[in-house]
Design an enzyme around this catalytic site. Structure first.
Site, PDB file in Angstrom:
ATOM      1  N   GLY A  46       0.756  -1.150   0.121  1.00 34.45           N
ATOM      2  CA  GLY A  46       0.297   0.126  -0.460  1.00 34.45           C
ATOM      3  C   GLY A  46       1.104   0.921   0.156  1.00 34.45           C
ATOM      4  N   GLN A  51       2.938  10.174   0.866  1.00 34.50           N
ATOM      5  CA  GLN A  51       4.723   9.011   0.905  1.00 34.50           C
ATOM      6  C   GLN A  51       5.098   9.478   0.205  1.00 34.50           C
ATOM      7  OE1 GLN A  51       2.844   5.206   1.739  1.00 34.50           O
ATOM      8  NE2 GLN A  51       4.417   4.811   3.281  1.00 34.50           N
ATOM      9  N   CYS A  89       6.141   0.242   7.330  1.00 36.60           N
ATOM     10  CA  CYS A  89       5.566   1.085   6.216  1.00 36.60           C
ATOM     11  C   CYS A  89       6.882   1.335   5.181  1.00 36.60           C
ATOM     12  CB  CYS A  89       5.406   2.051   6.672  1.00 36.60           C
ATOM     13  SG  CYS A  89       4.995   3.823   6.467  1.00 36.60           S
ATOM     14  N   LEU A  90       6.711   1.924   3.846  1.00 34.84           N
ATOM     15  CA  LEU A  90       8.002   1.955   2.704  1.00 34.84           C
ATOM     16  C   LEU A  90       8.292   3.536   3.686  1.00 34.84           C
ATOM     17  CD1 LEU A  90       5.995   1.169  -0.682  1.00 34.84           C
ATOM     18  CD2 LEU A  90       7.810  -0.095   0.908  1.00 34.84           C
ATOM     19  N   HIS A 131      -4.055   1.352   7.814  1.00 35.46           N
ATOM     20  CA  HIS A 131      -2.786   1.578   7.819  1.00 35.46           C
ATOM     21  C   HIS A 131      -2.720   3.230   6.765  1.00 35.46           C
ATOM     22  CE1 HIS A 131       1.880   1.181   7.480  1.00 35.46           C
ATOM     23  NE2 HIS A 131       1.315   1.861   6.887  1.00 35.46           N
ATOM     24  N   GLU A 132      -3.350   2.583   5.221  1.00 29.50           N
ATOM     25  CA  GLU A 132      -3.092   4.384   4.660  1.00 29.50           C
ATOM     26  C   GLU A 132      -4.355   5.410   5.145  1.00 29.50           C
ATOM     27  OE1 GLU A 132      -0.756   3.695   2.526  1.00 29.50           O
ATOM     28  OE2 GLU A 132      -0.255   1.771   2.712  1.00 29.50           O
ATOM     29  N   HIS A 135      -2.063   7.595   7.228  1.00 30.10           N
ATOM     30  CA  HIS A 135      -1.299   8.514   6.599  1.00 30.10           C
ATOM     31  C   HIS A 135      -1.610   9.472   5.551  1.00 30.10           C
ATOM     32  CE1 HIS A 135       2.590   5.805   5.947  1.00 30.10           C
ATOM     33  NE2 HIS A 135       1.393   4.926   5.658  1.00 30.10           N
TER      34      HIS A 135
END
Ligand code: ZN
Length: 169
Positions: A46, A51, A89-90, A131-132, A135
């Site tokens: 995701g 991000q 997480c990226l 999670h997304e 963000h």
């Protein structure tokens, strides 16, 4: 399409509340296409617009069928159950933390043309939705953990889960 640079923890843009998408134009389509390409290259599940440094409410997610799902202005409209599992997480590369999330989540969102739709998922998908969407409100999963997991802890979790699944069958 272009691969965009993923910003990492410490960057201000990860801690801002993102604005709603109001124009479903070419600019949005380019953003979503770039996000998909960036996510694919990073081999993540995701990616949220902040991000890649864009403070708009847009998310791309790889679903259970390996398809890329675009969620514009997404919100969780129902959730149930709970499961704790390692989460990464990226924007926090190479780290994992144990986070409890709803096991099931249903999401309402718009597509790239502004049409509303609903989708839902269990386990990893539900985790990913939560999670997304966090963000988009300027939050990272690290706010939910007291320590990063060691490799041994991550491995032990998955071994235990595998054993649990075997027992369940
Ligand atoms: Zn993330």
């Amino acid at each position: 399409m272009a691969i965009r640079r993923i910003v990492t923890q410490g960057d201000d843009r990860l801690h801002k509340k993102c604005r709603e998408v109001t124009e479903f134009n070419q600019r949005l389509h380019v953003l979503l296409d770039d996000m998909k390409e960036t996510l694919e290259e990073a081999q993540g599940v995701g990616l949220a617009a902040p991000q890649v440094g864009v403070l708009r409410r847009a998310v791309v997610i790889v679903d259970d069928d390996d398809q890329m799902l675009e969620l514009v202005n997404p919100e969780i409209i129902a959730s149930s159950g709970e499961k704790a599992a390692p989460e990464g997480c990226l924007s926090v590369p190479g780290k994992w933390g144990l986070v409890a999330r709803p096991f099931f989540a249903r999401v309402r969102a718009q597509d790239r043309f502004g049409n509303w739709f609903e989708t839902e998922g269990e386990d990893l998908m539900a985790r990913c939705f939560c999670h997304e969407i966090e963000h988009l409100d300027g939050h990272l999963y690290v706010e939910h953990i007291d320590h990063f997991m060691t490799d041994d802890e991550v491995e032990a979790f998955y071994e235990e889960e595998e054993a649990r699944e075997k027992r369940g069958k």
